[in-house]
Design a protein around this motif. Structure first.
Motif, mmCIF file in Angstrom:
data_model
loop_
_atom_site.group_PDB
_atom_site.id
_atom_site.type_symbol
_atom_site.label_atom_id
_atom_site.label_comp_id
_atom_site.label_asym_id
_atom_site.label_seq_id
_atom_site.Cartn_x
_atom_site.Cartn_y
_atom_site.Cartn_z
ATOM 1 N N GLY A 16 0.821 -1.204 0.000
ATOM 2 C CA GLY A 16 0.000 0.000 0.000
ATOM 3 C C GLY A 16 0.851 1.248 0.000
ATOM 4 N N ARG A 17 0.404 2.251 -0.753
ATOM 5 C CA ARG A 17 1.124 3.519 -0.712
ATOM 6 C C ARG A 17 0.716 4.300 0.508
ATOM 7 N NH1 ARG A 17 0.786 4.570 -6.713
ATOM 8 N NH2 ARG A 17 -1.406 4.702 -6.262
ATOM 9 N N THR A 18 -0.560 4.608 0.542
ATOM 10 C CA THR A 18 -1.071 5.320 1.703
ATOM 11 C C THR A 18 -2.335 4.618 2.158
ATOM 12 O OG1 THR A 18 -2.222 6.733 0.164
ATOM 13 C CG2 THR A 18 -0.246 7.626 1.188
ATOM 14 N N LEU A 19 -2.568 4.629 3.425
ATOM 15 C CA LEU A 19 -3.812 4.076 3.925
ATOM 16 C C LEU A 19 -4.728 5.250 4.207
ATOM 17 C CD1 LEU A 19 -2.568 1.316 6.335
ATOM 18 C CD2 LEU A 19 -3.550 1.034 4.104
ATOM 19 N N ALA A 20 -5.743 5.397 3.382
ATOM 20 C CA ALA A 20 -6.648 6.515 3.601
ATOM 21 C C ALA A 20 -7.653 6.136 4.666
ATOM 22 C CB ALA A 20 -7.352 6.849 2.294
ATOM 23 N N CYS A 119 -6.981 -2.195 3.392
ATOM 24 C CA CYS A 119 -6.812 -0.884 2.802
ATOM 25 C C CYS A 119 -7.652 -0.804 1.541
ATOM 26 C CB CYS A 119 -5.345 -0.580 2.528
ATOM 27 S SG CYS A 119 -4.670 -1.410 1.114
ATOM 28 N N ARG A 120 -7.849 0.409 1.076
ATOM 29 C CA ARG A 120 -8.649 0.605 -0.126
ATOM 30 C C ARG A 120 -7.906 0.066 -1.338
ATOM 31 N NH1 ARG A 120 -12.876 4.049 0.667
ATOM 32 N NH2 ARG A 120 -12.797 5.098 2.678
ATOM 33 N N GLU A 122 -7.784 1.281 -4.229
ATOM 34 C CA GLU A 122 -7.104 2.340 -4.981
ATOM 35 C C GLU A 122 -5.722 2.627 -4.436
ATOM 36 O OE1 GLU A 122 -10.757 2.035 -4.356
ATOM 37 O OE2 GLU A 122 -10.452 3.948 -3.317
ATOM 38 N N ASP A 123 -5.529 2.321 -3.137
ATOM 39 C CA ASP A 123 -4.269 2.691 -2.521
ATOM 40 C C ASP A 123 -3.171 1.676 -2.776
ATOM 41 O OD1 ASP A 123 -5.909 4.047 0.423
ATOM 42 O OD2 ASP A 123 -5.423 4.939 -1.526
ATOM 43 N N ASP A 125 -0.416 -0.267 -4.797
ATOM 44 C CA ASP A 125 0.476 -0.053 -5.927
ATOM 45 C C ASP A 125 0.657 -1.379 -6.657
ATOM 46 O OD1 ASP A 125 3.825 1.401 -6.169
ATOM 47 O OD2 ASP A 125 2.501 0.494 -7.662
#
Lengths: 167, 323
Positions: A16-20, A119-120, A122-123, A125
């Motif tokens: 994951g890049r970022t966990l929104a 995680c989402r 979209e997040d 990679d």
């Protein structure tokens, strides 16, 4: 089986890049007990906290992929790594990747999904997901003891699911 | 602080010490001084009325200033840790509530009369964090006293409980975890504890988790959460409502829920610990500041009194010479 749950390291941090973090709140459902009170989170992020605007949830479990709607029969299940889809009342579709955890549907139609990591979609990679898959395959072939092999298999299954979910 | 003798005049002790040499004053003053002194300790210095020397006050001032620096830096460190702990508490609260929701709904009764009890307590490694750990220690002691006929086992997280209780209650300790509280708790920590509890083989009938729930920066509450054993969950009547369950699913579910609940409790404890330490160090710093003010006043008065004394010596000497 669940002892594996504790040993899976932070797999999602690798992909994951970022966990929104977005705790979705909604207005109280005036219709009463018809809706489901949906809670979905991981230790690091709470995505839904007793939300009442959810129409359907598709969940991957070890007893099969189940779709949960309001007034679903009460059940408990163990979450499998894979894609989790949430359909909200206003036709928004949110997709998540989960690692493992538990699913509870209670008699009063409240649903709690607790994932160890989530995680989402979209997040994630795709590059990192694919390289994670390769690494997991290498780990499996290099595994010596039973415990190592089981861990590697868990990691492999997880990465396979993540890559499949991205497609 | 200068004591005032009955005649209403403001007396300076050093001058009185000088005047006491004059014989017609000596007996009265000395007897008065001795009467007032019998209640106090006898000072070893030659100065009168238990007041320390300039050097002692200066040393005291220096050490209190150092203490203030230390407590202030501890407060800042705790404030930073508290900010982080509170941030991480936000998602873990719904997580913990979600994990405990099933047990609430199923409403499994814990029969406290059953013989085997398990207590899991979550405290901290280090002190200076308010009443957190002493609440837990008191609770454990009272629990053992009130349930003397049952078999009780502790699993304690945080060194403080072990330090306080191991000597006297060592037979109750099943497991103790240290190195807890310095770093924020992770799910793997909770999973480790859950695994250890389940694999310990101790078949308990009644179980409880005691932790300090974080209410606000200045308040936290010692709270129990029920810890259900696999047997009591499997045998619960309301479990029949749940569809398509087999033993494997229940066991996995139970293990995961235990880890989740423990994780949420650990997060609350972290937050309580850091906020308690922050407020404790804050009031310690304020107190130290007040002490510094009082001591500085004392120091200055002392210093001025000594200067006055020297001046008197000089003036008296000069006058004697003139005569």
């Amino acid at each position: 089986m669940a002892s594996l749950v504790s040993r899976v390291p932070r797999l999602l941090q690798a992909v994951g890049r970022t966990l929104a973090v977005q705790a979705t709140r909604s207005y109280a459902d005036a219709a009463g007990p018809v809706g489901m009170s949906f809670t979905f989170g991981s230790p690091a992020a709470a995505f839904y906290n007793a939300a009442t605007n959810v129409r359907q949830v598709d969940v991957p479990t070890f007893s099969g992929d189940i779709g949960i709607l309001p007034s679903h029969v009460p059940t408990l299940a163990v979450l499998k790594p894979g894609k989790l889809t949430v359909y909200e009342d206003d036709a928004t579709v949110n997709q998540f990747v989960v690692s493992s955890g538990s699913v509870t549907v209670n008699e009063d139609s409240s649903v709690q999904i607790l994932a160890e990591e989530a995680c989402r979609l979209e997040d994630i990679d795709p590059q990192l997901a694919r390289s994670g898959l390769e690494k997991a395959q290498q780990q499996l072939s290099a595994a010596g003891t039973d415990a190592e092999r089981t861990e590697a298999q868990v990691a492999l299954e997880f990465h396979e699911q993540v890559v499949k979910a991205l497609e | 602080m200068h004591p005032c003798c009955g005649d209403g005049l403001f007396h300076v002790p050093e001058i009185e010490a000088l005047l006491a040499h004059a014989s017609w004053v000596r007996d009265e003053h000395r007897s008065a001084a001795m009467l007032s002194r019998t209640a106090l300790f006898v000072p070893t210095c030659t100065q009168v009325r238990g007041m320390a020397t300039l050097k002692e006050i200066r040393n005291r001032l220096k050490s209190v200033k150092n203490v203030q620096k230390i407590t202030q830096s501890m407060k800042m460190v705790s404030a930073a840790k508290y900010a982080r702990a509170e941030r991480e508490l936000k998602p873990s609260r719904p997580y913990g509530t979600g994990a405990a929701a099933f047990y609430d709904k199923v409403d499994i009764e814990q029969d406290r009369e059953k013989p085997r009890h398990l207590l899991v307590t979550i405290g901290s490694d280090r002190g200076l964090c308010g009443a957190m750990n002493s609440n837990i220690n008191k609770l454990l002691k009272n629990y053992v006293k009130d349930n003397a006929d049952k078999e009780i086992k502790f699993v304690t997280l945080g060194d403080k409980a072990r330090q306080a209780l191991y000597k006297t209650h060592s037979e109750y300790f099943m497991m103790t975890y240290s190195n807890f509280g310095r770093q924020p708790a992770t799910f793997s920590d909770a999973a480790e504890v859950a695994e250890a509890v389940i694999n310990s083989g101790y078949e308990f009938d009644v179980g409880e988790i005691y932790f300090n729930e974080f209410k606000s920066v200045v308040s936290y509450n010692l709270r129990p959460l029920p810890l259900h054993s696999l047997e009591s969950v499997s045998e619960a009547d309301s479990l029949a409502v749940y569809d398509s369950l087999d033993a494997e699913v229940i066991r996995s579910y139970q293990e995961y829920q235990l880890a989740s609940v423990l994780y949420a409790c650990m997060k609350e404890t972290n937050c309580s610990e850091h906020s308690a330490r922050m407020t404790a160090m804050d009031s310690a710093t304020k107190n130290a500041g007040e002490m510094i003010d009082t001591l500085t006043m004392q120091f200055n008065r002392k210093r001025q009194a000594e200067i006055t004394k020297e001046l008197i010596d000089i003036v008296v000497g000069a006058q004697a010479q003139d005569e």
